[in-house]
Design a protein around this motif. Structure first.
Motif, PDB file in Angstrom:
ATOM      1  N   LEU A   1      40.833  16.526  60.430  1.00 14.29           N
ATOM      2  CA  LEU A   1      40.435  17.655  59.971  1.00 14.29           C
ATOM      3  C   LEU A   1      40.464  17.292  58.860  1.00 14.29           C
ATOM      4  CD1 LEU A   1      41.684  20.457  62.237  1.00 14.29           C
ATOM      5  CD2 LEU A   1      40.245  19.713  62.569  1.00 14.29           C
ATOM      6  N   TRP A   2      41.265  16.775  57.753  1.00 17.45           N
ATOM      7  CA  TRP A   2      41.011  16.581  56.546  1.00 17.45           C
ATOM      8  C   TRP A   2      42.075  15.535  56.248  1.00 17.45           C
ATOM      9  CZ3 TRP A   2      44.453  17.037  52.875  1.00 17.45           C
ATOM     10  CH2 TRP A   2      44.564  17.114  51.003  1.00 17.45           C
ATOM     11  N   SER A   3      41.902  15.147  54.694  1.00 15.26           N
ATOM     12  CA  SER A   3      42.291  13.780  54.156  1.00 15.26           C
ATOM     13  C   SER A   3      42.298  13.332  52.775  1.00 15.26           C
ATOM     14  CB  SER A   3      41.659  12.710  54.504  1.00 15.26           C
ATOM     15  OG  SER A   3      42.036  11.481  54.442  1.00 15.26           O
ATOM     16  N   ARG A   4      43.006  13.361  52.352  1.00 17.12           N
ATOM     17  CA  ARG A   4      43.416  12.980  51.419  1.00 17.12           C
ATOM     18  C   ARG A   4      44.279  11.898  50.488  1.00 17.12           C
ATOM     19  NH1 ARG A   4      42.597  17.789  46.636  1.00 17.12           N
ATOM     20  NH2 ARG A   4      41.713  18.258  47.960  1.00 17.12           N
ATOM     21  N   GLU A   5      43.135  11.450  49.610  1.00 17.88           N
ATOM     22  CA  GLU A   5      44.399   9.950  48.851  1.00 17.88           C
ATOM     23  C   GLU A   5      44.419   9.663  47.637  1.00 17.88           C
ATOM     24  OE1 GLU A   5      44.293   6.827  53.302  1.00 17.88           O
ATOM     25  OE2 GLU A   5      42.985   6.407  51.205  1.00 17.88           O
ATOM     26  N   THR A   6      45.868   9.332  47.092  1.00 14.96           N
ATOM     27  CA  THR A   6      45.991   9.140  46.020  1.00 14.96           C
ATOM     28  C   THR A   6      45.919   7.646  45.210  1.00 14.96           C
ATOM     29  OG1 THR A   6      48.226   9.847  45.604  1.00 14.96           O
ATOM     30  CG2 THR A   6      46.801  11.747  45.172  1.00 14.96           C
ATOM     31  N   LEU A   7      46.416   7.133  46.784  1.00  8.40           N
ATOM     32  CA  LEU A   7      46.854   5.505  46.379  1.00  8.40           C
ATOM     33  C   LEU A   7      46.184   5.177  47.577  1.00  8.40           C
ATOM     34  CD1 LEU A   7      50.526   5.319  44.833  1.00  8.40           C
ATOM     35  CD2 LEU A   7      48.697   5.128  43.427  1.00  8.40           C
ATOM     36  N   PRO A   8      45.381   3.730  47.315  1.00  7.82           N
ATOM     37  CA  PRO A   8      45.413   3.007  48.557  1.00  7.82           C
ATOM     38  C   PRO A   8      46.549   3.119  49.385  1.00  7.82           C
ATOM     39  CG  PRO A   8      45.536   1.345  47.088  1.00  7.82           C
ATOM     40  CD  PRO A   8      45.697   2.907  46.504  1.00  7.82           C
ATOM     41  N   VAL A   9      45.906   2.811  51.188  1.00 12.63           N
ATOM     42  CA  VAL A   9      47.185   2.668  52.125  1.00 12.63           C
ATOM     43  C   VAL A   9      47.643   1.250  51.703  1.00 12.63           C
ATOM     44  CG1 VAL A   9      46.226   1.798  53.468  1.00 12.63           C
ATOM     45  CG2 VAL A   9      47.194   2.671  54.392  1.00 12.63           C
ATOM     46  N   GLU A  10      47.586   0.170  51.196  1.00 14.01           N
ATOM     47  CA  GLU A  10      48.505  -1.209  51.119  1.00 14.01           C
ATOM     48  C   GLU A  10      49.841   0.116  50.359  1.00 14.01           C
ATOM     49  OE1 GLU A  10      44.588  -2.138  52.256  1.00 14.01           O
ATOM     50  OE2 GLU A  10      45.280  -0.657  50.345  1.00 14.01           O
ATOM     51  N   ARG A  11      49.407   0.739  50.175  1.00 14.23           N
ATOM     52  CA  ARG A  11      51.300   1.290  48.800  1.00 14.23           C
ATOM     53  C   ARG A  11      52.249   2.021  49.459  1.00 14.23           C
ATOM     54  NH1 ARG A  11      50.251   1.714  43.098  1.00 14.23           N
ATOM     55  NH2 ARG A  11      52.142   2.496  43.295  1.00 14.23           N
ATOM     56  N   GLU A  12      51.325   2.634  51.488  1.00 14.92           N
ATOM     57  CA  GLU A  12      52.271   2.877  51.478  1.00 14.92           C
ATOM     58  C   GLU A  12      54.121   2.269  51.533  1.00 14.92           C
ATOM     59  OE1 GLU A  12      50.937   6.007  55.408  1.00 14.92           O
ATOM     60  OE2 GLU A  12      51.101   3.785  55.960  1.00 14.92           O
ATOM     61  N   ALA A  13      54.999   3.164  51.837  1.00 14.16           N
ATOM     62  CA  ALA A  13      56.363   2.259  51.997  1.00 14.16           C
ATOM     63  C   ALA A  13      57.025   3.718  52.868  1.00 14.16           C
ATOM     64  CB  ALA A  13      57.486   2.659  50.612  1.00 14.16           C
ATOM     65  N   ALA A  14      56.284   5.411  52.907  1.00 14.05           N
ATOM     66  CA  ALA A  14      57.136   5.521  54.319  1.00 14.05           C
ATOM     67  C   ALA A  14      56.116   6.250  54.894  1.00 14.05           C
ATOM     68  CB  ALA A  14      58.148   6.528  53.302  1.00 14.05           C
ATOM     69  N   LEU A  15      56.446   7.735  55.736  1.00 13.36           N
ATOM     70  CA  LEU A  15      55.243   7.498  56.488  1.00 13.36           C
ATOM     71  C   LEU A  15      56.389   9.076  57.267  1.00 13.36           C
ATOM     72  CD1 LEU A  15      52.248   8.734  57.089  1.00 13.36           C
ATOM     73  CD2 LEU A  15      52.356   7.194  59.046  1.00 13.36           C
ATOM     74  N   LEU A  16      55.682  10.745  57.051  1.00 12.17           N
ATOM     75  CA  LEU A  16      56.600  11.406  57.827  1.00 12.17           C
ATOM     76  C   LEU A  16      55.204  12.092  58.482  1.00 12.17           C
ATOM     77  CD1 LEU A  16      58.606  13.623  58.017  1.00 12.17           C
ATOM     78  CD2 LEU A  16      57.396  14.809  56.104  1.00 12.17           C
ATOM     79  N   LEU A  17      55.670  12.143  60.019  1.00 11.83           N
ATOM     80  CA  LEU A  17      54.979  12.647  60.730  1.00 11.83           C
ATOM     81  C   LEU A  17      55.195  13.931  61.367  1.00 11.83           C
ATOM     82  CD1 LEU A  17      54.795   9.922  61.412  1.00 11.83           C
ATOM     83  CD2 LEU A  17      53.509  10.377  62.601  1.00 11.83           C
ATOM     84  N   VAL A  18      54.805  14.762  60.941  1.00 11.04           N
ATOM     85  CA  VAL A  18      55.098  15.916  62.069  1.00 11.04           C
ATOM     86  C   VAL A  18      53.877  17.468  62.781  1.00 11.04           C
ATOM     87  CG1 VAL A  18      55.745  18.625  61.233  1.00 11.04           C
ATOM     88  CG2 VAL A  18      55.831  17.216  59.737  1.00 11.04           C
ATOM     89  N   ARG A  19      54.206  16.703  64.636  1.00 12.74           N
ATOM     90  CA  ARG A  19      53.567  17.422  65.254  1.00 12.74           C
ATOM     91  C   ARG A  19      53.740  18.981  65.147  1.00 12.74           C
ATOM     92  NH1 ARG A  19      55.855  15.808  69.884  1.00 12.74           N
ATOM     93  NH2 ARG A  19      53.933  16.062  71.469  1.00 12.74           N
ATOM     94  N   SER A  20      52.652  19.539  65.664  1.00 10.15           N
ATOM     95  CA  SER A  20      53.281  21.093  65.918  1.00 10.15           C
ATOM     96  C   SER A  20      51.755  21.364  67.174  1.00 10.15           C
ATOM     97  CB  SER A  20      52.436  21.844  64.440  1.00 10.15           C
ATOM     98  OG  SER A  20      53.966  21.732  63.558  1.00 10.15           O
ATOM     99  N   SER A  21      52.130  23.246  67.507  1.00  7.93           N
ATOM    100  CA  SER A  21      51.802  23.445  68.548  1.00  7.93           C
ATOM    101  C   SER A  21      51.453  24.640  67.958  1.00  7.93           C
ATOM    102  CB  SER A  21      52.047  23.732  70.188  1.00  7.93           C
ATOM    103  OG  SER A  21      53.478  24.227  70.199  1.00  7.93           O
TER     104      SER A  21
END
Length: 235
Positions: free
Chosen positions: A106-126
């Motif tokens: 639905l929506w996406s924005r990146e400020t740095l390439p994915v290769e710089r990813e060090a952690a990921l927070l996933l939040v699931r909601s209903s």
């Protein structure tokens, strides 16, 4: 993720730590290449939970980035599921797939390439199907996230009907599920937890009732894999 990515297949696995090396070898030397060979599959990422191991934990997470949310139901993708290799059949005896959900972006924005990813927070909601305005509120929240320390990227997805999904007991997919991805270029538990608290305060003020299903932090276990460009694409 690539600019062409409009769909995301998420696999949540449980595996005894003693078999982690076997699973990594399978993914690294066979399975990821097989899946990336499917038309429409653009990339793969793998993660492990930051929490200590527990017997019922959804400890391992796999992403398949896709051209859209329909790729999973294509014949080439299902051929991998229905006709596994001997190595795949063996690995299926070692892990349990606790959740498999297909999402559309639905929506996406990146400020740095994915290769710089060090952690990921996933939040699931209903939320109730009659309250779609929550998407705009979540997108605004993701914009604010990108102003936070170590923020790398934010994405918002919505689950789509998935006849191949794992949906039983406590892990049943809700009628309308949102997935928020908050990516950091540095893993600092205090920063992550601070953002979780900020998010919950903001959510409480939204007009649409939003029920948080889970909030989990993962760290990548591999460098993101991408489908190799064909000679025509490279020319």
């Amino acid at each position: 993720m690539t600019m062409e990515t409009k769909g995301l297949l998420t696999l949540w696995l449980h595996l005894e730590p003693a078999y982690e090396e076997a699973m990594d070898a399978w993914y690294n030397y066979e399975h990821t290449d097989v899946v990336l060979g499917v038309p429409g599959v653009l990339g793969s990422r793998r993660f492990k939970s930051t929490e200590p191991y527990t017997p019922n934990q959804l400890r391992y997470l796999v992403f398949y980035e896709m051209a859209d949310e329909r790729v999973q139901e294509s014949a080439p993708f299902q051929a991998i599921v229905d006709a596994p290799t001997p190595w795949s059949r063996y690995l299926r005896t070692l892990y349990q797939m606790r959740r498999r959900t297909n999402y559309k972006l639905l929506w996406s924005r990146e400020t740095l390439p994915v290769e710089r990813e060090a952690a990921l927070l996933l939040v699931r909601s209903s939320c109730d199907d009659s309250a779609p305005e929550h998407d705009a509120g979540l997108a605004a929240l993701l914009v604010d996230f990108l102003e936070q320390p170590y923020a790398r990227a934010g994405q918002l997805y919505q689950a789509v009907p998935n006849r191949f999904g794992i949906a039983d007991g406590a892990h049943a997919e809700p009628r309308r599920e949102s997935l928020e991805l908050y990516s950091f270029d540095r893993y600092d538990p205090d920063i992550v937890n601070h953002w979780i608290d900020q998010r919950r305060r903001r959510i409480a003020k939204m007009p649409a009732m939003l029920n948080e299903l889970s909030a989990d932090t993962f760290v990548p276990t591999i460098v993101p894999r991408r489908k190799a460009s064909s000679p025509e694409q490279a020319a």
